[in-house]
Design a protein around this motif. Structure first.
Motif, mmCIF file in Angstrom:
data_model
loop_
_atom_site.group_PDB
_atom_site.id
_atom_site.type_symbol
_atom_site.label_atom_id
_atom_site.label_comp_id
_atom_site.label_asym_id
_atom_site.label_seq_id
_atom_site.Cartn_x
_atom_site.Cartn_y
_atom_site.Cartn_z
ATOM 1 N N VAL A 14 -8.074 2.796 -21.852
ATOM 2 C CA VAL A 14 -8.251 2.462 -20.436
ATOM 3 C C VAL A 14 -8.852 3.655 -19.699
ATOM 4 N N ASP A 15 -9.959 3.405 -18.975
ATOM 5 C CA ASP A 15 -10.552 4.456 -18.146
ATOM 6 C C ASP A 15 -10.858 3.957 -16.738
ATOM 7 N N GLY A 16 -10.437 2.746 -16.423
ATOM 8 C CA GLY A 16 -10.650 2.192 -15.089
ATOM 9 C C GLY A 16 -11.957 1.437 -14.931
ATOM 10 N N SER A 17 -12.811 1.460 -15.925
ATOM 11 C CA SER A 17 -14.080 0.731 -15.848
ATOM 12 C C SER A 17 -13.814 -0.766 -15.937
ATOM 13 N N ASP A 18 -14.803 -1.557 -15.510
ATOM 14 C CA ASP A 18 -14.665 -3.010 -15.580
ATOM 15 C C ASP A 18 -14.426 -3.481 -17.013
ATOM 16 N N SER A 19 -15.097 -2.847 -17.973
ATOM 17 C CA SER A 19 -14.922 -3.284 -19.363
ATOM 18 C C SER A 19 -13.537 -2.919 -19.897
ATOM 19 N N SER A 20 -12.943 -1.819 -19.434
ATOM 20 C CA SER A 20 -11.589 -1.499 -19.902
ATOM 21 C C SER A 20 -10.556 -2.422 -19.254
ATOM 22 N N TRP A 41 -3.584 3.002 -23.117
ATOM 23 C CA TRP A 41 -3.730 4.451 -23.234
ATOM 24 C C TRP A 41 -4.827 4.949 -22.302
ATOM 25 N N ALA A 42 -4.467 5.862 -21.436
ATOM 26 C CA ALA A 42 -5.443 6.585 -20.613
ATOM 27 C C ALA A 42 -5.437 8.030 -21.097
ATOM 28 N N CYS A 43 -6.594 8.520 -21.443
ATOM 29 C CA CYS A 43 -6.718 9.888 -21.946
ATOM 30 C C CYS A 43 -7.257 10.789 -20.849
ATOM 31 N N TRP A 44 -6.767 11.999 -20.834
ATOM 32 C CA TRP A 44 -7.245 12.973 -19.852
ATOM 33 C C TRP A 44 -7.321 14.333 -20.524
ATOM 34 N N LEU A 69 -5.063 4.789 -14.475
ATOM 35 C CA LEU A 69 -4.312 3.888 -15.351
ATOM 36 C C LEU A 69 -3.522 2.871 -14.541
ATOM 37 N N GLN A 70 -2.803 3.327 -13.525
ATOM 38 C CA GLN A 70 -1.995 2.417 -12.714
ATOM 39 C C GLN A 70 -2.874 1.394 -11.993
ATOM 40 N N GLN A 71 -4.020 1.829 -11.478
ATOM 41 C CA GLN A 71 -4.922 0.903 -10.787
ATOM 42 C C GLN A 71 -5.513 -0.113 -11.758
ATOM 43 N N ALA A 72 -5.895 0.337 -12.945
ATOM 44 C CA ALA A 72 -6.458 -0.578 -13.947
ATOM 45 C C ALA A 72 -5.430 -1.640 -14.350
ATOM 46 N N LEU A 73 -4.179 -1.221 -14.520
ATOM 47 C CA LEU A 73 -3.119 -2.177 -14.867
ATOM 48 C C LEU A 73 -2.906 -3.178 -13.736
ATOM 49 N N ALA A 74 -2.918 -2.697 -12.509
ATOM 50 C CA ALA A 74 -2.760 -3.596 -11.356
ATOM 51 C C ALA A 74 -3.946 -4.559 -11.267
ATOM 52 N N ASP A 75 -5.161 -4.068 -11.492
ATOM 53 C CA ASP A 75 -6.348 -4.926 -11.437
ATOM 54 C C ASP A 75 -6.335 -5.967 -12.554
ATOM 55 N N ALA A 76 -5.866 -5.577 -13.730
ATOM 56 C CA ALA A 76 -5.870 -6.486 -14.878
ATOM 57 C C ALA A 76 -4.771 -7.533 -14.803
ATOM 58 N N SER A 82 6.008 -7.457 -19.461
ATOM 59 C CA SER A 82 7.037 -6.631 -20.109
ATOM 60 C C SER A 82 6.587 -6.045 -21.439
ATOM 61 N N PHE A 83 5.626 -6.666 -22.092
ATOM 62 C CA PHE A 83 5.187 -6.180 -23.401
ATOM 63 C C PHE A 83 4.029 -5.182 -23.309
ATOM 64 N N VAL A 84 3.611 -4.837 -22.087
ATOM 65 C CA VAL A 84 2.537 -3.860 -21.887
ATOM 66 C C VAL A 84 3.154 -2.536 -21.458
ATOM 67 N N HIS A 85 2.821 -1.486 -22.189
ATOM 68 C CA HIS A 85 3.396 -0.162 -21.938
ATOM 69 C C HIS A 85 2.289 0.851 -21.660
ATOM 70 N N PRO A 86 2.266 1.422 -20.448
ATOM 71 C CA PRO A 86 1.262 2.446 -20.141
ATOM 72 C C PRO A 86 1.573 3.749 -20.864
ATOM 73 N N ARG A 87 0.517 4.451 -21.243
ATOM 74 C CA ARG A 87 0.697 5.736 -21.926
ATOM 75 C C ARG A 87 -0.410 6.680 -21.492
#
Length: 159
Positions: A14-20, A41-44, A69-76, A82-87
């Protein structure tokens, strides 16, 4: 003796792009019938040439990646399933995701992301070097009525 059944694990870069964001939506669709967990997974990392930040602090880079990462999850998803875990993981996306693929059932990445010098370089690296199957997702076209329905699968590769 029977080996324990391995729970399917899908990792999404995940990088926040439309494709991610589309990749996250595709992961949800695939995970539900498989009872798989999805790790977003968001890498930095500290950009090259920014050695002074090592002395001053790197929290700003980490914080920015966490916000993306948080914005991408909210947008998606709106509300996080419950089965999605941010990292949040420190490192360059290509090598980090390739290493993570050793213990994944599937790796999903967007076709073109943010912050890469060469468009598609992370997805190309993952397709050629991952240790599990890789799914590359294109962003929906701008005129698609339902963005979550507009994602197109660009490539599926089994090592």
């Amino acid at each position: 003796m029977n080996a324990p059944k391995r729970h399917p694990r899908i990792i999404v870069g995940v990088d926040g792009s439309d494709s991610s964001i589309s990749a996250l939506r595709v992961a949800r669709v695939m995970a539900e019938p498989l009872s798989a967990t999805v790790e977003a997974w968001a890498c930095w990392d500290v950009p090259a040439g920014y050695g002074v930040y090592l002395a001053v602090g790197i929290e700003g880079f980490k914080y920015a990646a966490e916000q993306v990462l948080q914005q991408a999850l909210a947008d998606a998803f709106g509300e996080l399933p419950s089965f999605v875990h941010p990292r949040l993981v420190r490192g360059k996306p290509g090598p980090v995701l390739i290493d993570a693929s050793r213990n994944a059932s599937l790796l999903i990445v967007g076709r073109r992301g943010h912050g890469s010098f060469v468009p598609g370089s992370v997805s190309s690296a993952c397709v050629s070097r991952a240790h599990c199957p890789v799914l590359v997702v294109h962003a929906p076209e701008a005129d698609d009525e339902a963005p979550d329905q507009g994602a197109q699968v660009g490539a599926a590769v089994a090592p």
